[in-house]
Design a protein around this motif. Structure first.
Motif, short mmCIF file in Angstrom:
data_model
loop_
_atom_site.label_atom_id
_atom_site.label_comp_id
_atom_site.label_asym_id
_atom_site.label_seq_id
_atom_site.Cartn_x
_atom_site.Cartn_y
_atom_site.Cartn_z
N GLU B 37 0.85 -1.19 0.04
CA GLU B 37 0.12 0.05 0.00
C GLU B 37 0.98 1.24 -0.07
O GLU B 37 0.75 2.29 -0.76
CB GLU B 37 -1.05 0.00 1.36
CG GLU B 37 -2.06 -1.02 1.37
CD GLU B 37 -2.99 -0.54 0.09
OE1 GLU B 37 -3.28 0.57 -0.28
OE2 GLU B 37 -3.17 -1.83 -0.69
N LYS B 38 1.78 1.04 0.88
CA LYS B 38 2.62 2.47 0.87
C LYS B 38 3.51 2.58 -0.37
O LYS B 38 3.59 3.71 -0.64
CB LYS B 38 3.70 2.24 2.08
CG LYS B 38 4.46 3.37 2.58
CD LYS B 38 5.53 3.15 3.59
CE LYS B 38 5.23 2.67 5.04
NZ LYS B 38 6.26 2.37 5.69
N ALA B 39 4.03 1.54 -1.07
CA ALA B 39 4.66 1.66 -2.09
C ALA B 39 3.85 2.19 -3.53
O ALA B 39 4.53 2.27 -4.62
CB ALA B 39 5.52 0.58 -2.75
N SER B 40 2.52 2.26 -3.27
CA SER B 40 1.58 2.15 -4.57
C SER B 40 1.88 3.84 -4.81
O SER B 40 1.67 4.52 -3.92
CB SER B 40 0.39 1.89 -4.27
OG SER B 40 -0.45 2.57 -3.30
N PRO B 41 1.56 4.01 -6.29
CA PRO B 41 1.65 5.45 -6.35
C PRO B 41 0.57 6.12 -5.91
O PRO B 41 -0.66 5.68 -5.70
CB PRO B 41 1.50 5.60 -7.91
CG PRO B 41 1.10 4.21 -8.37
CD PRO B 41 1.48 3.21 -7.46
N TYR B 42 0.84 7.51 -5.32
CA TYR B 42 -0.40 8.19 -4.75
C TYR B 42 -1.55 8.77 -5.69
O TYR B 42 -1.08 9.30 -6.77
CB TYR B 42 0.46 9.39 -4.00
CG TYR B 42 -0.47 10.44 -3.46
CD1 TYR B 42 -1.27 10.26 -1.93
CD2 TYR B 42 -1.03 11.48 -4.01
CE1 TYR B 42 -2.02 11.01 -1.50
CE2 TYR B 42 -2.00 12.48 -3.47
CZ TYR B 42 -2.56 12.20 -2.46
OH TYR B 42 -3.28 13.01 -1.61
N GLU B 43 -2.60 8.21 -5.61
CA GLU B 43 -3.87 8.83 -6.36
C GLU B 43 -4.82 9.22 -5.47
O GLU B 43 -6.14 8.59 -5.77
CB GLU B 43 -4.09 7.85 -7.44
CG GLU B 43 -4.33 8.53 -8.73
CD GLU B 43 -3.91 7.84 -9.92
OE1 GLU B 43 -5.01 7.31 -10.58
OE2 GLU B 43 -2.69 7.26 -10.13
N CYS B 44 -4.71 9.89 -4.55
CA CYS B 44 -5.98 10.47 -3.54
C CYS B 44 -6.88 9.21 -3.15
O CYS B 44 -7.93 9.19 -3.08
CB CYS B 44 -6.74 11.36 -4.44
SG CYS B 44 -6.13 12.82 -4.26
N GLY B 45 -6.13 8.17 -2.65
CA GLY B 45 -6.95 7.08 -2.23
C GLY B 45 -7.54 6.04 -3.38
O GLY B 45 -7.71 4.87 -2.88
N PHE B 46 -7.46 6.48 -4.62
CA PHE B 46 -7.80 5.42 -5.67
C PHE B 46 -6.62 4.20 -5.80
O PHE B 46 -5.56 4.61 -5.61
CB PHE B 46 -8.21 6.22 -7.00
CG PHE B 46 -9.14 6.75 -6.67
CD1 PHE B 46 -10.49 6.32 -7.16
CD2 PHE B 46 -9.31 8.19 -6.74
CE1 PHE B 46 -11.68 6.99 -6.96
CE2 PHE B 46 -10.46 9.08 -6.62
CZ PHE B 46 -11.81 8.48 -6.94
N GLU B 47 -7.13 3.31 -6.46
CA GLU B 47 -6.01 2.45 -6.91
C GLU B 47 -5.63 2.90 -8.26
O GLU B 47 -6.32 3.74 -9.02
CB GLU B 47 -6.65 1.00 -7.05
CG GLU B 47 -7.31 0.17 -6.09
CD GLU B 47 -6.05 -0.49 -5.31
OE1 GLU B 47 -5.22 -0.78 -5.92
OE2 GLU B 47 -6.18 -0.84 -4.07
N ALA B 48 -4.01 2.95 -8.43
CA ALA B 48 -3.67 3.53 -9.51
C ALA B 48 -3.98 2.30 -10.73
O ALA B 48 -3.57 1.06 -10.67
CB ALA B 48 -2.13 3.55 -9.66
N PHE B 49 -4.75 2.88 -11.64
CA PHE B 49 -5.26 1.71 -12.71
C PHE B 49 -4.30 1.52 -13.97
O PHE B 49 -4.65 0.67 -14.80
CB PHE B 49 -6.69 1.54 -12.84
CG PHE B 49 -7.20 3.13 -13.04
CD1 PHE B 49 -7.86 3.65 -12.23
CD2 PHE B 49 -7.27 3.57 -14.46
CE1 PHE B 49 -8.44 5.05 -12.49
CE2 PHE B 49 -7.70 4.81 -14.54
CZ PHE B 49 -8.26 5.28 -13.85
N GLU B 50 -3.54 2.23 -13.88
CA GLU B 50 -2.59 2.06 -15.47
C GLU B 50 -1.37 2.85 -15.22
O GLU B 50 -1.31 3.73 -14.24
CB GLU B 50 -3.11 2.59 -16.48
CG GLU B 50 -3.73 3.90 -16.90
CD GLU B 50 -4.44 4.20 -18.02
OE1 GLU B 50 -3.87 4.90 -18.99
OE2 GLU B 50 -5.54 3.60 -18.07
#
Lengths: 357, 118
Positions: B37-50
């Motif tokens: 979770e921490k390493a996922s790109p920041y997108e205002c709480g959304f899952e980064a989808f691409e």
């Protein structure tokens, strides 16, 4: 503690030349870092006063140690590497931003020929170094592989390069009048018996204004800080940065602001020259003579004024919209600067302005 | 004369050392507990989808090209401005013509709408 001092003595006595070189080099860069810390404190304090708040006042006397506390906190925080980022470029980006912004200080004079490098092509070197900073921004945005970072980097890069042109032309107009790329010579060319009316701000008034406004846009500061417009793209190109790499970006931004605040007086307001030069002729004592003879205190007073103006702008002006920023840069500043370069040429040719009179 | 440029080189080296030292210290002193979770790109709480390296507005590209042209012009004007005092009338007229050509190109770009950002 004693063992640290002993180790220090051992290092200095074993590598005297290396220690000397390191000491001499840290001499200008450590004050710069401390200057940045003090500037951040001053910014927060002034904005606090403008908001009718106290500003930082808990850590150290008057909150002076606040920035140092923040830096140590940042250094102790985890450095998060985004999963999809390009790790090498991700770490290279803050370095690439920091190195040119520090290296630019090599040619800044604080007195007649008092500079680490009194290079003939000083101004050209400065233009090159300030242009390098944009690579750090675009690299950071691309390497993060985050949407906000990418958009922020795009905006920021387009804005910085747009204002770079207006800034370049205003440097050219100074060059025409001064006839030298050496920063020390540029300041000496503004000396004269009429004090502040001999400085270049008067013949180049539009360029002076454009230079400082471009400087504000160039460093991505309010009111031109759309690169990190909080309400739209959170923090812009450094949204994925945390801990130490973020601290490096922060350091770069403020070092660049202080650099612009140094260049504005050197190029347009006579650097270390006194505004009442030639009006008073007296020898009283060394600690008051600088008031009319000129000296580094004048330079630092002028720098302090511009650095505070940065903060003042931030507290006073609402943020520009992106299309307005681009319109101001391309459709207002560039036409004015192109015309004024020619006007400056005429001033020099017809002798309306004489350098170093 | 080149000795004046040696401090510039040293400044580059020392600022590189300072930058690297700061990042190394940060990596050594900071904790390291990466989670997905921490390493996922920041997108205002959304899952980064691409992938974030997406298509972007062509105007940024246009600005970059225009910047290269104008910055080259500035690079041309720099040496002229330095020796302008010695060139006299010839220098003034020639640079006037050069700037005029630049302005013609600028007007063309403006009329074509390359500077519009609405």
């Amino acid at each position: 503690m004693d063992s640290i001092i002993a180790a220090f003595h051992w290092f200095v006595s074993t590598f005297p030349t290396l220690s000397m070189a390191l000491g001499l080099l840290l001499l200008p860069l450590v004050p710069l870092i401390i200057g940045v810390a003090m500037y951040v404190w001053w910014e927060r304090k002034v904005i606090g006063w403008m908001h009718v708040r106290m500003g930082p006042n808990k850590v150290g006397p008057f909150g002076l140690a606040q920035t140092f506390a923040d830096v140590f906190k940042l250094l102790l925080k985890e450095v998060v590497y985004p999963a999809n980022s390009n790790k090498t470029l991700f770490l290279l980006a803050p370095l690439w931003a920091l190195i040119p912004s520090f290296a630019a200080w090599a040619v800044i004079p604080i007195g007649p020929n008092v500079a680490w490098s009194n290079a003939n092509a000083g101004l050209l070197f400065l233009l090159a170094m300030t242009s390098m900073g944009v690579y750090g921004i675009i690299l950071a945005g691309w390497a993060s592989n985050s949407r906000y970072a990418m958009l922020g980097a795009m905006r920021s890069a387009a804005q910085v390069v747009s204002y770079e042109i207006a800034m370049g032309f205003s440097l050219v107009s100074v060059l025409i009048l001064a006839g030298s790329l050496n920063l020390s010579d540029i300041v000496q060319a503004q000396a004269g018996g009429k004090g502040l009316f001999d400085w270049f701000w008067l013949p180049l008034l539009p360029m002076f204004v454009i230079y400082f406004v471009s400087g504000v846009a160039e460093t991505n500061r309010a009111p031109f800080d759309v690169a990190e417009g909080e309400s739209e793209i959170v923090a812009g190109f450094h949204v994925e940065y945390s801990g130490a790499p973020f601290a490096v970006f922060f350091l770069t931004e403020y070092a660049n602001m202080i650099l612009v605040s140094f260049l504005a007086p050197i190029l347009f307001l006579g650097g270390w020259l006194s505004p009442i030069q030639g009006w008073v002729h007296a020898d009283v004592a060394w600690y008051v003579d600088w008031i009319w003879k000129g000296g580094w205190p004048w330079l630092f007073l002028k720098v302090f004024f511009f650095a505070t103006a940065y903060v003042w702008f931030r507290a006073s002006f609402p943020r520009y919209r992106y299309d307005q920023i681009m319109r101001l840069g391309w459709k207002v500043f560039i036409p004015i600067t192109i015309v004024w370069v020619f006007v400056a040429g005429c001033m020099k040719y017809f002798g309306w302005v004489t350098a170093g009179a | 004369m080149l000795t004046e440029y040696f401090p510039v080189l040293l400044f580059l080296a020392v600022s590189a050392v300072i930058g690297i030292a700061l990042i190394v210290i940060g990596n050594l002193l900071g904790p390291r507990k990466p989670t997905a979770e921490k390493a996922s790109p920041y997108e205002c709480g959304f899952e980064a989808f691409e992938d974030a390296r997406m298509r972007f507005d062509v105007r940024y590209y246009l600005i970059a090209i225009l910047f290269i042209i104008f910055d080259l012009e500035i690079a041309f004007v720099f040496p002229w401005a330095t020796v302008f005092g010695k060139l006299g009338m010839v220098g003034l007229v020639e640079m006037g013509m050069f700037l005029l050509l630049l302005v013609i190109g600028f007007v063309y770009v403006w009329k074509k709408g390359a500077l519009e950002w609405e």
